[in-house]
Design a protein around this motif. Structure first.
Motif, short mmCIF file in Angstrom:
data_model
loop_
_atom_site.label_atom_id
_atom_site.label_comp_id
_atom_site.label_asym_id
_atom_site.label_seq_id
_atom_site.Cartn_x
_atom_site.Cartn_y
_atom_site.Cartn_z
N PRO A 51 0.81 -1.23 0.00
CA PRO A 51 0.00 0.00 0.00
C PRO A 51 0.83 1.27 0.00
CG PRO A 51 -0.13 -1.12 2.12
CD PRO A 51 0.54 -2.07 1.17
N TYR A 52 2.11 1.16 0.41
CA TYR A 52 2.96 2.34 0.42
C TYR A 52 3.44 2.73 -0.98
CZ TYR A 52 2.89 1.79 5.46
OH TYR A 52 2.48 1.69 6.77
N ARG A 53 3.06 1.96 -1.97
CA ARG A 53 3.32 2.37 -3.36
C ARG A 53 2.42 3.54 -3.76
NH1 ARG A 53 6.35 -0.57 -6.68
NH2 ARG A 53 6.96 -2.68 -6.05
N TRP A 205 9.79 3.62 0.83
CA TRP A 205 9.90 4.93 0.19
C TRP A 205 10.00 6.08 1.19
CZ3 TRP A 205 6.77 0.91 -1.17
CH2 TRP A 205 7.00 0.34 -2.43
N TRP A 206 9.76 5.80 2.46
CA TRP A 206 9.79 6.88 3.45
C TRP A 206 11.24 7.30 3.72
CZ3 TRP A 206 5.89 9.74 4.83
CH2 TRP A 206 6.02 10.62 5.91
N PRO A 207 11.53 8.60 3.74
CA PRO A 207 12.91 9.06 3.98
C PRO A 207 13.45 8.54 5.29
CG PRO A 207 11.50 10.88 3.26
CD PRO A 207 10.59 9.73 3.55
N LYS A 208 14.67 8.12 5.26
CA LYS A 208 15.34 7.62 6.47
C LYS A 208 16.63 8.42 6.68
CE LYS A 208 13.61 2.87 6.05
NZ LYS A 208 12.68 3.18 4.94
N PRO A 209 16.96 8.76 7.92
CA PRO A 209 18.18 9.54 8.19
C PRO A 209 19.43 8.74 7.85
CG PRO A 209 17.21 8.74 10.24
CD PRO A 209 16.22 8.43 9.16
#
Length: 228
Positions: A51-53, A205-209
């Motif tokens: 679903p994160y697509r 897809w979520w930005p990661k530090p």
């Protein structure tokens, strides 16, 4: 990648492994056909149904009770949809705006559909336009108490299979104080109850530090005189 419902955008997002973010502005009921088409295309291309697509933009208005929410947000909603998003049907989807493949897939611009609906309601143009009741009935606005909003957003997540929800919590002529209230109530009483949705999937897809070892070293701050 923001999109309005073209087959080529779906295919490009699949090829590049980008998130497809549907900017319908007209709610989850109107957006279901487009999102169904997106997932059908992902199936055809052999992509998983993570679903994160996908992302979806939704107007959300929450208060302590449904009655209070209707009272607080009716004017901003009517201003937004009747004035800010008012488009003459003749200009909503000019020739050349949609590709042949998109038209053959039966996809129609949400702006055009909304413009046609508004045109019918306006009638002889003496009517003031669509009302909050129209927006709620069509799913343009998710509105109510925290419990009601949670229920509606869970239904949205299930129906559209969307992991990234893009909230429109300031709309129309909404002022700063009401915007802050809407955002605070959502953050405190709605968002915590949605955090476990789709926990079985990884959001790649979520930005990661960056790891500390990968970060550039910053020089120490040394203030200097302007004359230097």
């Amino acid at each position: 990648m923001p999109g309005g419902g073209s087959v080529e955008t779906w295919q490009w997002c699949a090829e590049m492994d980008y998130v497809y973010c549907y900017l319908s502005y007209y709610g989850y009921k109107a957006g279901k056909a487009t999102m169904d088409g997106f997932w059908a295309e992902m199936d055809r291309l052999g992509k998983d149904r993570n679903p994160y697509r996908a992302g979806f933009a939704q107007v959300v208005a929450v208060a302590e009770s449904r009655e209070q929410a209707i009272e607080l947000y009716t004017q901003p909603a009517e201003y937004f949809f009747n004035r800010c998003l008012h488009v003459d049907p003749r200009f909503a989807a000019p020739a050349g705006y949609s590709t042949e493949a998109t038209q053959r897939a039966g996809l129609e611009s949400m702006v055009k559909k909304a413009a046609n609906a508004q045109s019918l309601i306006m009638g002889d143009k003496t009517n003031r336009g669509m009302t909050m009741a129209d927006f709620v009935d069509r799913g343009y606005v998710v509105i109510g108490s925290p419990d009601e909003v949670v229920e509606q957003l869970n239904a949205l997540a299930d129906d559209l299979n969307v992991g990234h929800l893009m909230l429109l919590m300031q709309f129309g002529n909404m002022g700063k104080q009401l915007t802050q209230y809407n955002t605070r109530i959502f953050a405190e009483k709605v968002m915590p109850r949605l955090k476990t949705r789709f926990s079985e999937w990884e959001d790649r897809w979520w930005p990661k530090p960056m790891q500390p070892t990968e970060r550039a070293e910053l020089p120490g701050f040394a203030p200097k005189l302007a004359a230097e």
